[in-house]
Design a protein around this motif. Structure first.
Motif, PDB file in Angstrom:
ATOM      1  N   THR A 162      -6.068  19.471   1.284  1.00  0.00           N
ATOM      2  CA  THR A 162      -5.245  18.358   0.830  1.00  0.00           C
ATOM      3  C   THR A 162      -6.132  17.227   0.339  1.00  0.00           C
ATOM      4  O   THR A 162      -7.170  16.932   0.934  1.00  0.00           O
ATOM      5  N   MET A 163      -5.712  16.618  -0.758  1.00  0.00           N
ATOM      6  CA  MET A 163      -6.402  15.473  -1.311  1.00  0.00           C
ATOM      7  C   MET A 163      -5.504  14.257  -1.162  1.00  0.00           C
ATOM      8  O   MET A 163      -4.276  14.391  -1.218  1.00  0.00           O
ATOM      9  N   TYR A 164      -6.111  13.087  -0.978  1.00  0.00           N
ATOM     10  CA  TYR A 164      -5.351  11.874  -0.772  1.00  0.00           C
ATOM     11  C   TYR A 164      -5.796  10.788  -1.757  1.00  0.00           C
ATOM     12  O   TYR A 164      -6.937  10.769  -2.225  1.00  0.00           O
ATOM     13  N   LEU A 165      -4.873   9.882  -2.027  1.00  0.00           N
ATOM     14  CA  LEU A 165      -5.195   8.675  -2.780  1.00  0.00           C
ATOM     15  C   LEU A 165      -4.582   7.498  -2.031  1.00  0.00           C
ATOM     16  O   LEU A 165      -3.364   7.326  -2.035  1.00  0.00           O
ATOM     17  N   GLN A 166      -5.441   6.749  -1.347  1.00  0.00           N
ATOM     18  CA  GLN A 166      -4.993   5.552  -0.648  1.00  0.00           C
ATOM     19  C   GLN A 166      -4.998   4.402  -1.651  1.00  0.00           C
ATOM     20  O   GLN A 166      -6.048   4.094  -2.238  1.00  0.00           O
ATOM     21  N   SER A 205       0.826  -1.200   0.000  1.00  0.00           N
ATOM     22  CA  SER A 205       0.000   0.000   0.000  1.00  0.00           C
ATOM     23  C   SER A 205       0.863   1.253   0.000  1.00  0.00           C
ATOM     24  O   SER A 205       2.002   1.239   0.481  1.00  0.00           O
ATOM     25  N   LEU A 206       0.301   2.314  -0.542  1.00  0.00           N
ATOM     26  CA  LEU A 206       0.892   3.649  -0.492  1.00  0.00           C
ATOM     27  C   LEU A 206      -0.233   4.652  -0.373  1.00  0.00           C
ATOM     28  O   LEU A 206      -1.348   4.405  -0.849  1.00  0.00           O
ATOM     29  N   ARG A 207       0.063   5.791   0.224  1.00  0.00           N
ATOM     30  CA  ARG A 207      -0.897   6.893   0.244  1.00  0.00           C
ATOM     31  C   ARG A 207      -0.243   8.118  -0.365  1.00  0.00           C
ATOM     32  O   ARG A 207       0.776   8.605   0.130  1.00  0.00           O
ATOM     33  N   LEU A 208      -0.840   8.597  -1.425  1.00  0.00           N
ATOM     34  CA  LEU A 208      -0.389   9.831  -2.067  1.00  0.00           C
ATOM     35  C   LEU A 208      -1.149  11.020  -1.489  1.00  0.00           C
ATOM     36  O   LEU A 208      -2.323  10.910  -1.153  1.00  0.00           O
ATOM     37  N   SER A 209      -0.463  12.147  -1.397  1.00  0.00           N
ATOM     38  CA  SER A 209      -1.081  13.387  -0.947  1.00  0.00           C
ATOM     39  C   SER A 209      -0.926  14.442  -2.024  1.00  0.00           C
ATOM     40  O   SER A 209       0.048  14.442  -2.774  1.00  0.00           O
ATOM     41  N   CYS A 210      -1.876  15.358  -2.061  1.00  0.00           N
ATOM     42  CA  CYS A 210      -1.821  16.477  -2.996  1.00  0.00           C
ATOM     43  C   CYS A 210      -2.240  17.730  -2.241  1.00  0.00           C
ATOM     44  O   CYS A 210      -3.412  17.869  -1.870  1.00  0.00           O
ATOM     45  N   ALA A 211      -1.289  18.618  -2.000  1.00  0.00           N
ATOM     46  CA  ALA A 211      -1.580  19.880  -1.327  1.00  0.00           C
ATOM     47  C   ALA A 211      -2.045  20.897  -2.360  1.00  0.00           C
ATOM     48  O   ALA A 211      -1.367  21.120  -3.368  1.00  0.00           O
ATOM     49  N   VAL A 212      -3.201  21.496  -2.109  1.00  0.00           N
ATOM     50  CA  VAL A 212      -3.813  22.438  -3.041  1.00  0.00           C
ATOM     51  C   VAL A 212      -3.769  23.835  -2.441  1.00  0.00           C
ATOM     52  O   VAL A 212      -4.167  24.036  -1.294  1.00  0.00           O
ATOM     53  N   SER A 213      -3.279  24.808  -3.201  1.00  0.00           N
ATOM     54  CA  SER A 213      -3.208  26.186  -2.719  1.00  0.00           C
ATOM     55  C   SER A 213      -3.580  27.145  -3.844  1.00  0.00           C
ATOM     56  O   SER A 213      -3.762  26.744  -4.987  1.00  0.00           O
ATOM     57  N   GLY A 214      -3.706  28.405  -3.510  1.00  0.00           N
ATOM     58  CA  GLY A 214      -4.071  29.409  -4.495  1.00  0.00           C
ATOM     59  C   GLY A 214      -5.565  29.642  -4.506  1.00  0.00           C
ATOM     60  O   GLY A 214      -6.213  29.637  -3.466  1.00  0.00           O
ATOM     61  N   ARG A 215      -6.145  29.811  -5.687  1.00  0.00           N
ATOM     62  CA  ARG A 215      -7.561  30.117  -5.841  1.00  0.00           C
ATOM     63  C   ARG A 215      -8.400  28.848  -5.693  1.00  0.00           C
ATOM     64  O   ARG A 215      -9.140  28.462  -6.598  1.00  0.00           O
ATOM     65  N   THR A 216      -8.315  28.247  -4.529  1.00  0.00           N
ATOM     66  CA  THR A 216      -8.996  26.967  -4.320  1.00  0.00           C
ATOM     67  C   THR A 216     -10.506  27.096  -4.373  1.00  0.00           C
ATOM     68  O   THR A 216     -11.213  26.145  -4.695  1.00  0.00           O
ATOM     69  N   PHE A 217     -11.017  28.295  -4.079  1.00  0.00           N
ATOM     70  CA  PHE A 217     -12.460  28.472  -4.069  1.00  0.00           C
ATOM     71  C   PHE A 217     -13.056  28.342  -5.456  1.00  0.00           C
ATOM     72  O   PHE A 217     -14.258  28.175  -5.629  1.00  0.00           O
ATOM     73  N   SER A 218     -12.207  28.439  -6.485  1.00  0.00           N
ATOM     74  CA  SER A 218     -12.695  28.334  -7.867  1.00  0.00           C
ATOM     75  C   SER A 218     -12.746  26.896  -8.366  1.00  0.00           C
ATOM     76  O   SER A 218     -13.235  26.636  -9.461  1.00  0.00           O
ATOM     77  N   SER A 219     -12.272  25.951  -7.568  1.00  0.00           N
ATOM     78  CA  SER A 219     -12.215  24.556  -8.013  1.00  0.00           C
ATOM     79  C   SER A 219     -13.540  23.857  -7.779  1.00  0.00           C
ATOM     80  O   SER A 219     -14.200  24.072  -6.764  1.00  0.00           O
ATOM     81  N   THR A 220     -13.917  23.004  -8.731  1.00  0.00           N
ATOM     82  CA  THR A 220     -15.142  22.226  -8.600  1.00  0.00           C
ATOM     83  C   THR A 220     -14.867  20.753  -8.383  1.00  0.00           C
ATOM     84  O   THR A 220     -15.718  20.028  -7.883  1.00  0.00           O
ATOM     85  N   ALA A 221     -13.679  20.313  -8.772  1.00  0.00           N
ATOM     86  CA  ALA A 221     -13.324  18.912  -8.594  1.00  0.00           C
ATOM     87  C   ALA A 221     -11.811  18.779  -8.645  1.00  0.00           C
ATOM     88  O   ALA A 221     -11.114  19.600  -9.260  1.00  0.00           O
ATOM     89  N   VAL A 222     -11.315  17.760  -7.993  1.00  0.00           N
ATOM     90  CA  VAL A 222      -9.896  17.410  -8.060  1.00  0.00           C
ATOM     91  C   VAL A 222      -9.789  15.926  -8.369  1.00  0.00           C
ATOM     92  O   VAL A 222     -10.698  15.157  -8.036  1.00  0.00           O
ATOM     93  N   GLY A 223      -8.691  15.556  -8.983  1.00  0.00           N
ATOM     94  CA  GLY A 223      -8.569  14.152  -9.371  1.00  0.00           C
ATOM     95  C   GLY A 223      -7.130  13.707  -9.476  1.00  0.00           C
ATOM     96  O   GLY A 223      -6.194  14.506  -9.344  1.00  0.00           O
ATOM     97  N   TRP A 224      -6.974  12.405  -9.683  1.00  0.00           N
ATOM     98  CA  TRP A 224      -5.670  11.792  -9.901  1.00  0.00           C
ATOM     99  C   TRP A 224      -5.645  11.142 -11.274  1.00  0.00           C
ATOM    100  O   TRP A 224      -6.597  10.473 -11.684  1.00  0.00           O
ATOM    101  N   PHE A 225      -4.547  11.334 -11.953  1.00  0.00           N
ATOM    102  CA  PHE A 225      -4.275  10.674 -13.225  1.00  0.00           C
ATOM    103  C   PHE A 225      -2.901  10.001 -13.114  1.00  0.00           C
ATOM    104  O   PHE A 225      -2.126  10.326 -12.219  1.00  0.00           O
ATOM    105  N   ARG A 226      -2.626   9.085 -13.999  1.00  0.00           N
ATOM    106  CA  ARG A 226      -1.305   8.449 -13.993  1.00  0.00           C
ATOM    107  C   ARG A 226      -0.828   8.231 -15.421  1.00  0.00           C
ATOM    108  O   ARG A 226      -1.639   8.124 -16.352  1.00  0.00           O
ATOM    109  N   GLN A 227       0.481   8.165 -15.543  1.00  0.00           N
ATOM    110  CA  GLN A 227       1.073   7.967 -16.862  1.00  0.00           C
ATOM    111  C   GLN A 227       2.263   7.032 -16.753  1.00  0.00           C
ATOM    112  O   GLN A 227       3.240   7.344 -16.068  1.00  0.00           O
ATOM    113  N   ALA A 228       2.163   5.898 -17.423  1.00  0.00           N
ATOM    114  CA  ALA A 228       3.261   4.947 -17.488  1.00  0.00           C
ATOM    115  C   ALA A 228       4.111   5.258 -18.721  1.00  0.00           C
ATOM    116  O   ALA A 228       3.626   5.872 -19.673  1.00  0.00           O
ATOM    117  N   PRO A 229       5.373   4.850 -18.723  1.00  0.00           N
ATOM    118  CA  PRO A 229       6.243   5.130 -19.870  1.00  0.00           C
ATOM    119  C   PRO A 229       5.642   4.604 -21.170  1.00  0.00           C
ATOM    120  O   PRO A 229       5.200   3.458 -21.246  1.00  0.00           O
TER     121      PRO A 229
END
Length: 125
Positions: free
Chosen positions: A78-82, A17-41
């Motif tokens: 902060t957003m997390y991905l467990q 297992s791993l837990r990823l974190s994403c710290a969000v700053s700036g104009r956060t009030f303008s955000s409607t959704a946050v997400g995770w994407f990934r890219q393999a080579p």
């Protein structure tokens, strides 16, 4: 403008297992959704999971359903991905993203306005 910074990536054995974190700053009030994407080579960036800014609804790619859980802590911006039961095919650079518009789907990377720099996840067999 929204700034996103990922952390928590690393090397783990299959089944771990791993837990990823994403710290969000700036104009956060303008955000409607946050997400995770990934890219393999050699592959395109793909959707992993998303959560509405309110945290009431979450969405997952079929490949991670039942293994990954997305969440957010509004107080910490902060957003997390467990990630549990990791598989070698989960190996990729993971990116968090935020968007300010309203769309019916959450898996289209073109609808996200802001992106983090990415954190590497490597799962060994």
């Amino acid at each position: 403008q929204v700034q996103l910074v990922e952390s928590g990536g690393g090397l783990v054995q299959a089944g771990g297992s791993l837990r990823l974190s994403c710290a969000v700053s700036g104009r956060t009030f303008s955000s409607t959704a946050v997400g995770w994407f990934r890219q393999a080579p050699g592959k395109e960036r793909e959707f992993v999971a998303a959560i509405t800014w309110s945290g009431f609804r979450s969405y997952y790619a079929d490949s991670v359903k039942g293994r990954f859980t997305i969440s957010r802590d509004n107080a910490k911006n902060t957003m997390y991905l467990q990630m549990n039961s990791l598989k070698p095919e989960d190996t990729a650079a993971y990116y968090c993203a935020a968007r300010s518009g309203y769309y019916s789907n959450y898996d289209n990377r073109g609808t996200y306005d802001s992106w983090g720099q990415g954190t590497q996840v490597t799962v060994s067999s």
